[in-house]
Motif scaffolding. Structure first.
Motif, PDB file in Angstrom:
ATOM      1  N   HIS A 160       4.308  -6.231 -10.130  1.00  0.00           N
ATOM      2  CA  HIS A 160       3.927  -7.533  -9.580  1.00  0.00           C
ATOM      3  C   HIS A 160       4.843  -7.977  -8.442  1.00  0.00           C
ATOM      4  N   GLU A 161       5.987  -7.308  -8.300  1.00  0.00           N
ATOM      5  CA  GLU A 161       6.902  -7.636  -7.211  1.00  0.00           C
ATOM      6  C   GLU A 161       6.434  -6.953  -5.922  1.00  0.00           C
ATOM      7  N   PRO A 162       6.764  -7.509  -4.755  1.00  0.00           N
ATOM      8  CA  PRO A 162       6.341  -6.871  -3.501  1.00  0.00           C
ATOM      9  C   PRO A 162       7.075  -5.564  -3.246  1.00  0.00           C
ATOM     10  N   MET A 163       6.415  -4.654  -2.552  1.00  0.00           N
ATOM     11  CA  MET A 163       7.082  -3.447  -2.056  1.00  0.00           C
ATOM     12  C   MET A 163       7.845  -3.844  -0.794  1.00  0.00           C
ATOM     13  N   ILE A 164       9.163  -3.626  -0.800  1.00  0.00           N
ATOM     14  CA  ILE A 164      10.009  -4.077   0.312  1.00  0.00           C
ATOM     15  C   ILE A 164      10.558  -2.855   1.043  1.00  0.00           C
ATOM     16  N   VAL A 165      10.297  -2.773   2.347  1.00  0.00           N
ATOM     17  CA  VAL A 165      10.729  -1.646   3.155  1.00  0.00           C
ATOM     18  C   VAL A 165      11.364  -2.179   4.434  1.00  0.00           C
ATOM     19  N   ILE A 166      12.504  -1.601   4.806  1.00  0.00           N
ATOM     20  CA  ILE A 166      13.166  -1.908   6.077  1.00  0.00           C
ATOM     21  C   ILE A 166      13.227  -0.613   6.875  1.00  0.00           C
ATOM     22  N   VAL A 167      12.777  -0.636   8.119  1.00  0.00           N
ATOM     23  CA  VAL A 167      12.822   0.564   8.959  1.00  0.00           C
ATOM     24  C   VAL A 167      13.677   0.285  10.187  1.00  0.00           C
ATOM     25  N   ASP A 168      14.312   1.338  10.710  1.00  0.00           N
ATOM     26  CA  ASP A 168      15.221   1.130  11.835  1.00  0.00           C
ATOM     27  C   ASP A 168      14.543   1.291  13.198  1.00  0.00           C
ATOM     28  N   GLY A 169      13.249   1.560  13.225  1.00  0.00           N
ATOM     29  CA  GLY A 169      12.503   1.592  14.486  1.00  0.00           C
ATOM     30  C   GLY A 169      11.441   0.512  14.475  1.00  0.00           C
ATOM     31  N   ASP A 170      10.654   0.418  15.549  1.00  0.00           N
ATOM     32  CA  ASP A 170       9.615  -0.611  15.644  1.00  0.00           C
ATOM     33  C   ASP A 170       8.324  -0.134  14.970  1.00  0.00           C
ATOM     34  N   PHE A 171       8.436   0.281  13.703  1.00  0.00           N
ATOM     35  CA  PHE A 171       7.282   0.807  12.973  1.00  0.00           C
ATOM     36  C   PHE A 171       6.840  -0.113  11.835  1.00  0.00           C
ATOM     37  N   ALA A 172       7.497  -1.235  11.647  1.00  0.00           N
ATOM     38  CA  ALA A 172       7.287  -2.016  10.427  1.00  0.00           C
ATOM     39  C   ALA A 172       5.847  -2.500  10.285  1.00  0.00           C
ATOM     40  N   LYS A 173       5.270  -2.993  11.361  1.00  0.00           N
ATOM     41  CA  LYS A 173       3.927  -3.567  11.255  1.00  0.00           C
ATOM     42  C   LYS A 173       2.899  -2.502  10.884  1.00  0.00           C
ATOM     43  N   VAL A 174       2.915  -1.372  11.590  1.00  0.00           N
ATOM     44  CA  VAL A 174       1.904  -0.350  11.333  1.00  0.00           C
ATOM     45  C   VAL A 174       2.100   0.293   9.964  1.00  0.00           C
ATOM     46  N   VAL A 175       3.357   0.529   9.573  1.00  0.00           N
ATOM     47  CA  VAL A 175       3.612   1.104   8.246  1.00  0.00           C
ATOM     48  C   VAL A 175       3.219   0.111   7.157  1.00  0.00           C
ATOM     49  N   GLY A 176       3.629  -1.155   7.328  1.00  0.00           N
ATOM     50  CA  GLY A 176       3.324  -2.171   6.322  1.00  0.00           C
ATOM     51  C   GLY A 176       1.837  -2.424   6.166  1.00  0.00           C
ATOM     52  N   GLN A 177       1.123  -2.510   7.289  1.00  0.00           N
ATOM     53  CA  GLN A 177      -0.321  -2.738   7.207  1.00  0.00           C
ATOM     54  C   GLN A 177      -1.032  -1.554   6.554  1.00  0.00           C
ATOM     55  N   THR A 178      -0.562  -0.350   6.839  1.00  0.00           N
ATOM     56  CA  THR A 178      -1.166   0.830   6.220  1.00  0.00           C
ATOM     57  C   THR A 178      -0.893   0.850   4.717  1.00  0.00           C
ATOM     58  N   MET A 179       0.314   0.481   4.305  1.00  0.00           N
ATOM     59  CA  MET A 179       0.614   0.370   2.876  1.00  0.00           C
ATOM     60  C   MET A 179      -0.320  -0.636   2.206  1.00  0.00           C
ATOM     61  N   LYS A 180      -0.559  -1.748   2.891  1.00  0.00           N
ATOM     62  CA  LYS A 180      -1.413  -2.798   2.338  1.00  0.00           C
ATOM     63  C   LYS A 180      -2.852  -2.300   2.186  1.00  0.00           C
ATOM     64  N   MET A 181      -3.335  -1.501   3.138  1.00  0.00           N
ATOM     65  CA  MET A 181      -4.687  -0.966   3.044  1.00  0.00           C
ATOM     66  C   MET A 181      -4.805   0.031   1.887  1.00  0.00           C
ATOM     67  N   ILE A 182      -3.744   0.801   1.669  1.00  0.00           N
ATOM     68  CA  ILE A 182      -3.761   1.794   0.594  1.00  0.00           C
ATOM     69  C   ILE A 182      -3.736   1.116  -0.778  1.00  0.00           C
ATOM     70  N   HIS A 183      -2.948   0.037  -0.889  1.00  0.00           N
ATOM     71  CA  HIS A 183      -2.776  -0.626  -2.190  1.00  0.00           C
ATOM     72  C   HIS A 183      -2.804  -2.137  -1.958  1.00  0.00           C
ATOM     73  N   ASN A 184      -4.013  -2.701  -1.858  1.00  0.00           N
ATOM     74  CA  ASN A 184      -4.127  -4.113  -1.493  1.00  0.00           C
ATOM     75  C   ASN A 184      -3.885  -5.066  -2.647  1.00  0.00           C
ATOM     76  N   LYS A 185      -3.622  -4.539  -3.848  1.00  0.00           N
ATOM     77  CA  LYS A 185      -3.350  -5.420  -4.981  1.00  0.00           C
ATOM     78  C   LYS A 185      -1.868  -5.754  -5.111  1.00  0.00           C
ATOM     79  N   ARG A 186      -1.039  -5.159  -4.251  1.00  0.00           N
ATOM     80  CA  ARG A 186       0.395  -5.428  -4.322  1.00  0.00           C
ATOM     81  C   ARG A 186       0.876  -5.897  -2.956  1.00  0.00           C
ATOM     82  N   ASP A 187       1.688  -6.952  -2.943  1.00  0.00           N
ATOM     83  CA  ASP A 187       2.184  -7.499  -1.681  1.00  0.00           C
ATOM     84  C   ASP A 187       3.167  -6.550  -1.020  1.00  0.00           C
ATOM     85  N   VAL A 188       3.258  -6.671   0.306  1.00  0.00           N
ATOM     86  CA  VAL A 188       4.120  -5.799   1.103  1.00  0.00           C
ATOM     87  C   VAL A 188       5.012  -6.663   1.996  1.00  0.00           C
TER      88      VAL A 188
END
Length: 484
Positions: A420-448
């Motif tokens: 029930h907790e969000p998946m939290i990811v920090i990346v060192d490049g400008d990839f956060a939006k595309v990676v995060g949105q893709t994670m959300k599409m794969i598993h939309n029942k868990r916050d990112v």
């Protein structure tokens, strides 16, 4: 005194609250985030304008006993000072509550921190730990700024009631820290009787077979001998060496900088005895000190060995740490991020580092092993403690690789006992939006929550605040480490 209130432009109000061995103080600051990238570049939001709105008087730290902080009295001070500043707690969006020096060893120190982090504002964080204290003091005293402007190797020595926190910078680059049992309240007295000697100092006294004990008649010559030994240890540490006699006063790790110090700056309560920068303002109450602080300052000033380094006068003395806490703790994420704002703010999230070495060949195994190890370290009882994965050295990703990476992360996070907790990811490049949105599409029942442009280290903790109007989030990177 409160300066003019902030305008409608986007600003953050920050609180720094320092509960030290001897004194407690509060600073309210204003931070203004600005896009420092050109119009044709990916936005990079940084805090470029920092100003102090309010400084509290210096209070004697309220204690119920030698081992218990008076939490109600500390809360009374906080509420009183917010009232004087004309600030409501809910207006505070960032900053830090820090318990420093020997006060961090009190039995209810951790309880006090978490109570204050709830009462002091929406996003004030609780931190403790001598390394962080030294870094904050260096930024509040002006040592970091001096190193940055000159390129010199500068050591800031912040000496309070219980500890001396040393932080070394060369130019902008942090070089290392060290903390010593050197401070003004390590020996206390009333009238002509000694009432307190700290354990490390008592060990030093016993080792040298000096005659000095609680209950004895106060002798300035005996106190001066102890102070001189402290200064001798300080000199050794600044030279980057630890002799056998110095280990008694060492708190934690030995000096870990690999450079020769060129200049030194003193801050903290003991340095106020050297420089007398504080002025008694409205509401200030003179604090009667009956301890070794003044004698220690005299020995520092008289030391010929300390004169081998250039002395730089500080901009702040006793307020250095609290100013650093209020102004220097906050970073701003990139604007290309994916966050479920309803899950913010997040506090005290431990960070586990995953180095992908610029290729994804072993990425799936590395990410899975990182989550397994993070669960072992941070959630060993499987109670649901969340953590963040910090992904570094990512290669330039194709669309298919983004999907692959997101799938690996989502699959690994399914190992967590609390889904029930969000998946939290920090990346060192400008990839956060595309990676995060893709994670959300794969598993939309868990916050990112997926953010970038934040530099952290393995074992750090982060606090992530609510989204600002510019679609970025304030982040505090900290070390949660209580002294034993």
């Amino acid at each position: 005194m409160m300066e003019e209130r902030f305008t409608d432009e986007e600003v953050l109000l920050s609180a720094g609250i320092d509960i030290g061995t001897s004194t407690t103080k509060i600073v309210i600051s204003r931070l203004k985030p600005t896009n420092t990238a050109g119009t044709s570049h990916v936005p990079r939001i940084e805090i470029v304008d920092k100003s102090i709105l309010y400084k509290s008087p210096i209070y004697r730290t309220p204690l119920r006993s030698k081992t218990i902080i008076d939490m109600e009295a500390v809360l009374d001070i906080l509420q009183q000072e917010y009232g004087r500043a004309g600030i409501k707690p809910e207006e505070i969006k960032t900053g830090a509550v820090i318990i420093t020096g020997e006060t961090a060893t009190k039995r209810n120190a951790q309880e006090m921190l978490h109570l204050l982090s709830e009462k002091a504002g929406q996003f004030v964080v609780a931190t403790a730990g001598p390394d962080l204290e030294g870094i904050l003091a260096a930024k509040g005293s002006g040592a970091y700024q001096y190193a940055q402007s000159t390129g010199k190797v500068v050591a800031n020595i912040d000496i309070g009631g219980g500890t001396a926190n040393i932080a070394v910078y060369r130019g902008k680059q942090f070089q290392g820290t060290c903390t010593l049992h050197i401070g003004g309240r390590l020996i206390e007295f009333e009238s002509d009787k000694i009432t307190h000697i700290s354990a490390p100092v008592q060990e030093m006294i016993d080792r040298n077979k000096w005659t000095l004990a609680v209950g004895q008649t106060f002798s300035k010559a005996a106190i001066r001998r102890v102070a001189r030994e402290m200064v001798s240890t300080l000199v050794s540490i600044l030279q980057g060496r630890v002799e056998d006699k110095d280990r008694i006063l060492l708190l934690g790790h030995p000096p870990d900088w690999q450079v020769d110090i060129e200049a030194i700056m003193f801050s903290g309560g003991v340095s106020e005895c050297l420089y007398r920068l504080e002025e008694d303002g409205p509401g200030a109450t003179p604090i009667p000190y009956q301890d070794m602080g003044a004698t220690l300052a005299e020995e520092i000033k008289a030391s010929e060995s300390l004169k081998q380094w250039e002395w730089i006068p500080p901009q702040e003395t006793v307020r250095a740490t609290v100013l650093g806490a209020g102004i220097e703790t906050t970073e701003i994420s990139g604007s290309t991020i994916q966050v479920d704002d309803s899950r913010l703010p997040l506090k005290n999230i431990p960070v586990f580092h995953v180095d992908l070495a610029y290729n994804l060949q072993e990425g799936e195994v590395k990410i899975r092993q990182a989550v397994e190890r993070a669960i072992q370290i941070y959630d060993s009882n499987l109670e649901g403690q969340n953590f963040a994965l910090y992904l570094t050295q990512l290669p330039v990703l194709t669309y298919s690789q983004v999907q692959q990476l997101a799938q690996w992360i989502v699959k690994a996070y399914q190992l967590q006992p609390n889904q029930h907790e969000p998946m939290i990811v920090i990346v060192d490049g400008d990839f956060a939006k595309v990676v995060g949105q893709t994670m959300k599409m794969i598993h939309n029942k868990r916050d990112v929550v997926c953010i970038d442009q934040i530099r952290v280290e393995h074992g750090d903790y982060v606090d992530i605040g609510r989204k600002l109007r510019s679609d970025v989030v304030p982040v505090v990177v900290k070390t949660l480490a209580f002294q034993a």
